[in-house]
Design a protein around this motif. Structure first.
Motif, PDB file in Angstrom:
ATOM      1  N   GLU A  33       7.729   6.405  -4.538  1.00 34.53           N
ATOM      2  CA  GLU A  33       6.953   6.383  -5.783  1.00 34.53           C
ATOM      3  C   GLU A  33       6.225   5.054  -5.947  1.00 34.53           C
ATOM      4  O   GLU A  33       5.040   5.006  -6.294  1.00 34.53           O
ATOM      5  CB  GLU A  33       7.879   6.626  -6.980  1.00 34.53           C
ATOM      6  N   GLU A  34       6.936   3.962  -5.668  1.00 37.24           N
ATOM      7  CA  GLU A  34       6.325   2.636  -5.771  1.00 37.24           C
ATOM      8  C   GLU A  34       5.189   2.487  -4.764  1.00 37.24           C
ATOM      9  O   GLU A  34       4.157   1.873  -5.067  1.00 37.24           O
ATOM     10  CB  GLU A  34       7.372   1.551  -5.532  1.00 37.24           C
ATOM     11  N   LEU A  35       5.358   3.039  -3.556  1.00 37.00           N
ATOM     12  CA  LEU A  35       4.331   2.914  -2.533  1.00 37.00           C
ATOM     13  C   LEU A  35       3.059   3.669  -2.933  1.00 37.00           C
ATOM     14  O   LEU A  35       1.947   3.177  -2.732  1.00 37.00           O
ATOM     15  CB  LEU A  35       4.847   3.439  -1.192  1.00 37.00           C
ATOM     16  N   GLY A  36       3.236   4.858  -3.519  1.00 36.32           N
ATOM     17  CA  GLY A  36       2.078   5.609  -3.987  1.00 36.32           C
ATOM     18  C   GLY A  36       1.288   4.832  -5.022  1.00 36.32           C
ATOM     19  O   GLY A  36       0.047   4.784  -4.984  1.00 36.32           O
ATOM     20  N   VAL A  37       2.016   4.185  -5.953  1.00 34.93           N
ATOM     21  CA  VAL A  37       1.362   3.371  -6.987  1.00 34.93           C
ATOM     22  C   VAL A  37       0.669   2.169  -6.346  1.00 34.93           C
ATOM     23  O   VAL A  37      -0.445   1.804  -6.725  1.00 34.93           O
ATOM     24  CB  VAL A  37       2.397   2.905  -8.037  1.00 34.93           C
ATOM     25  N   TRP A  38       1.325   1.551  -5.355  1.00 38.34           N
ATOM     26  CA  TRP A  38       0.726   0.380  -4.692  1.00 38.34           C
ATOM     27  C   TRP A  38      -0.605   0.752  -4.042  1.00 38.34           C
ATOM     28  O   TRP A  38      -1.594   0.018  -4.179  1.00 38.34           O
ATOM     29  CB  TRP A  38       1.680  -0.181  -3.631  1.00 38.34           C
ATOM     30  N   PHE A  39      -0.648   1.873  -3.328  1.00 37.29           N
ATOM     31  CA  PHE A  39      -1.892   2.287  -2.683  1.00 37.29           C
ATOM     32  C   PHE A  39      -3.001   2.481  -3.719  1.00 37.29           C
ATOM     33  O   PHE A  39      -4.131   2.028  -3.517  1.00 37.29           O
ATOM     34  CB  PHE A  39      -1.687   3.592  -1.897  1.00 37.29           C
ATOM     35  N   ARG A  40      -2.673   3.151  -4.810  1.00 36.51           N
ATOM     36  CA  ARG A  40      -3.690   3.402  -5.840  1.00 36.51           C
ATOM     37  C   ARG A  40      -4.172   2.094  -6.453  1.00 36.51           C
ATOM     38  O   ARG A  40      -5.371   1.871  -6.615  1.00 36.51           O
ATOM     39  CB  ARG A  40      -3.132   4.317  -6.917  1.00 36.51           C
TER      40      ARG A  40
END
Length: 362
Positions: A49-56
């Motif tokens: 979940e954190e990685l998805g937010v980081w990419f965005r």
């Protein structure tokens, strides 16, 4: 009675996608899994979940160059045959789950050679993944077809090599060619030998143009290189003047693009992220659609933009009030503009797309 337009109902509508990058659409958990398997240790976090937010968030910089930097991580974990097969198959499943019935998904084979794979092995692995994904979707009752676009990175000197690869695999799932990467300083005419070869071979190609650079990039792509479609093309607005009373004046290039029905592969959320548009509500797609340019709606990079085609349509519905008839128009535009053969395009329009929207229109 017409079905209400919501994100959920839009997902049930048949959709066509022309501009989607394979290395920009990974599932965050897949990035983590592949990093662990390959020993790639540069991820900012191992929480999905954190990685998805980081990419965005990293892509929300307003700069195309910074946006492109996020690909170091996805490309970094896609250097084995097994990784390419998995990513390709999952991309098909994710698109089908969003109601996409036909998609042209692109990637640059030259980016995946660090693990020792040859260009041919890379193409074969991705095609294996696409076919695997198509079979899984068919078994689940979701029919989807994938066509491949092979990209050459415009800052490198391998365009002719990738063009030859495109022709070599055009009977094995590859439907066309593209150049991608930073526009500024790398005009389309740097790759003229590749485009001349493709034309001689009766092969199809689109060109990223008019995203981070303006009218000269679009003009070169069309008039020098012979592009059949424009990747983004949002800066065609630089050749359109709107008076205070709403009167619209098309410049020579904008008029040519509209008259020749040259498709624009527009990616609203991505364009806002890279600074090519200030917001969805102010995105040029609104005026260009009203002027009846050959506009199509696309995702660009589903991971970086945290988007789906359905989500893009929902955002456009909210911004411009588009209804089912408008969405059908965008979808038929895309299908007409695909690099499939004429009979196959017509069959999808008449047998899948129009009946699907007829049910929603009521």
């Amino acid at each position: 009675m017409s079905t209400p337009v919501t994100l959920e109902s839009i997902r049930t509508a048949p959709k066509v996608l022309l501009h989607d990058h394979l290395d920009g659409g990974l599932r965050p958990q897949t990035v983590i899994d592949l990093a662990r398997e390959s020993g790639y240790d540069a991820l900012p976090t191992h929480d999905a979940e954190e990685l998805g937010v980081w990419f965005r968030d990293a892509a929300d910089s307003g700069s195309l160059e910074r946006y492109l930097e996020t690909f170091a991580h996805t490309v970094g974990v896609m250097q084995t045959r097994e990784a390419l097969v998995r990513v390709a198959a999952e991309a098909v499943e994710d698109l089908a789950a969003d109601g996409v019935v036909y998609a042209e998904v692109r990637y640059a084979p030259e980016l995946f050679t660090e693990g020792g794979l040859t260009l041919d092995q890379i193409v074969q692995a991705v095609e294996e993944g696409y076919r695997l994904g198509e079979r899984r979707c068919a078994e689940a009752g979701r029919k989807i077809r994938i066509g491949t676009l092979l990209c050459a990175m415009r800052q490198n000197a391998r365009s002719l090599e990738i063009a030859e690869l495109t022709v070599r695999y055009r009977d094995a799932g590859v439907v066309g060619f593209d150049i991608a990467g930073p526009e500024a300083g790398f005009p389309p005419t740097r790759n003229l030998d590749a485009f001349e070869y493709l034309r001689q071979q009766n092969a199809h190609f689109t060109i990223h143009a008019g995203e981070a650079f303006g009218l000269p990039s679009i003009w070169e792509a069309i008039q020098h290189c012979g592009a059949e479609r424009l990747g983004h093309g949002v800066r065609i607005m630089d050749d359109i003047k709107v008076d205070e009373d709403g009167t619209v004046h098309l410049g020579r290039l904008a008029g040519y693009v509209r008259d020749r029905r040259i498709p624009l592969e527009m990616c609203p959320s991505s364009n806002v992220q890279t600074g090519a548009a200030t917001s969805i509500a102010e995105h040029p797609i609104g005026l260009l659609a009203k002027l009846r340019f050959r506009v199509t709606v696309n995702t660009d990079n589903r991971l970086m933009s945290n988007c789906t085609v359905s989500g893009e349509f929902a955002a456009l519905h909210e911004a411009f009030g588009y209804d089912w008839a408008d969405m059908q128009w965008f979808t038929v535009n895309a299908m007409k503009s695909s690099f499939l053969g004429f009979d196959e395009r017509l069959a999808l329009i008449n047998d899948v797309i129009k009946p699907g929207y007829a049910e929603l229109i009521g």
